[in-house]
Design a protein around this motif. Structure first.
Motif: not given
Length: 439
Positions: A411-417, A419-422
């Protein structure tokens, strides 16, 4: 002594190409040079910034070896606008101690939540009608490289513009000056020198000196300036009550006014600072490079500015456009990739502090949005920086089994791709963990 002697000493220290490209192009600026402040001119601002960052300390060292005297070295562009040069020359008649840097003004200072209070206080007293009357003294503290000197010199530069007399000095120089006047039995001149001002800027007061005699004299100077409603602004690495070797009565005087801290800037503020530094120096950086520098470097703004200058100088001298690969190549020595001995506790400490969340809450079964996000970031960083297995992480976070950990990582890897700020924030956290472990 002849300036060539100082510069020629570099022939044995650097390559012929470096000497020809950087050192040999410098010219002594006799108008601005003083015994303890030596100004060299470079052909343009890019070269000037690069030499200041890379060679100024070495030039200062060789000058001390050759002459026996210490001096601050300033590398300036000979193509500066005449108005700036004239302003610098005029300040020499109004400013005692260290020369004020014209670029250190309120317009070039980036304000964020980490420094807003200190900025507002300094801006308020820089008004002619408020100087010495509104907030006095002002004591600003915080770690090195976060803008304390910039801020107090901004006050000094503002006051010079409306004709005020300014003393700007590092406390260690105050102590050395005291010793000189004491040895030569001219203490009357010392007191006159330091009390004949409208604004006293004392930088790094923690280096004032351990002897009672020096501190007694500073106490007297402080009281005399305050009594005639001249402004006093002091900086330090710690608040008054935590200053080591400083007498209680001085601590009391420092605390009897406004105390403002400057803390490490948040990621958005660092990005804004980098953009401002680029604007001031005619440097163009893509946003991905700005984010990479902001998240990968520490919090020391001087070091960040030095890195920007180095990246820009390299691209200009090598005839290359600045891209992310060049930035990474130039920064590789500043980013430590040694992950040995990093523990899960190190990760918890940095991430929880950053998000202002208790460690026990993250380890619990609470499922609020903020806690879930922090938990995923810690899991992700633990897998990146440690050898802890997914079953071990499941146990730490009271999860059913390793599949729950794998789900959170996915999930966090998906969010990183997406969301550049994250991504930038996680990179910054990773860097802080690495730096903290090396301290």
């Amino acid at each position: 002594m002849d300036a060539r002697e100082i510069l020629n000493a570099f022939k044995e220290e650097v390559s012929t190409k470096e000497f020809d490209n950087f050192i040999s192009v410098l010219r002594l600026n006799e108008k601005l040079t003083k015994p303890d402040y030596i100004v060299f001119n470079a052909p343009n601002n890019i070269i000037a910034k690069f030499i200041q960052t890379r060679y100024a300390e070495k030039i200062s060292y060789y000058y001390e070896v050759k002459s026996g005297n210490k001096a601050k070295i300033s590398i300036q562009s000979q193509n500066k606008k005449s108005s700036k040069t004239s302003y610098t020359q005029n300040t020499l008649t109004q400013v005692q101690g260290d020369v004020l840097i014209p670029e250190y003004n309120f317009e070039s200072f980036i304000v964020g939540s980490s420094n807003e209070y200190a900025y507002n206080v300094c801006k308020a007293v820089s008004d002619k009608k408020n100087l010495g009357k509104l907030y006095n003294p002002i004591f600003i503290y915080g770690p090195t490289g976060l803008g304390k000197t910039h801020l107090i010199q901004a006050v000094g530069n503002a006051c010079v513009k409306f004709g005020k007399r300014v003393i700007n000095i590092v406390s260690s120089k105050f102590a050395n000056d005291f010793s000189y006047h004491l040895e030569n039995k001219i203490m009357g001149k010392f007191r006159e020198k330091y009390t004949n001002c409208d604004l006293l800027l004392i930088d790094d007061v923690q280096f004032l000196g351990k002897t009672d005699r020096i501190q007694d004299e500073f106490f007297s100077v402080f009281n005399e300036i305050k009594s005639k409603e001249a402004q006093i602004i002091i900086t330090s690495d710690n608040p008054p009550n935590m200053l080591k070797g400083i007498t209680e009565r001085l601590k009391s005087r420092f605390a009897n006014g406004i105390i403002a801290d400057i803390t490490p800037p948040e990621l958005d503020t660092k990005r804004a600072i980098i953009r401002k530094k680029c604007e001031m120096n005619d440097i163009t950086l893509q946003e991905e490079i700005i984010s990479y520098i902001a998240s990968s470097m520490g919090d020391n703004i001087r070091e960040i500015e030095g890195m920007i200058t180095n990246i820009n100088a390299y691209s200009k001298l090598m005839g290359l456009d600045i891209n992310l690969d060049i930035a990474k190549m130039m920064m590789k020595d500043h980013i430590k990739e040694n992950n040995e001995n990093i523990s899960i506790d190190d990760i918890f400490a940095v991430v929880c502090k950053n998000f202002n969340i208790k460690t026990n809450d993250v380890k619990s079964n609470k499922k609020t949005k903020n806690i879930v996000m922090v938990k995923r970031i810690i899991i992700y960083l633990a897998r990146e920086l440690t050898t802890i297995s997914t079953p071990q992480l499941a146990k730490i976070f009271q999860m059913k089994d390793h599949t729950s950990i794998s789900h959170n990582i996915k999930k966090i890897k998906e969010e990183i791709t997406q969301d550049n700020d994250l991504k930038a924030r996680i990179d910054e956290l990773k860097n802080k963990i690495l730096i903290k472990k090396q301290e």
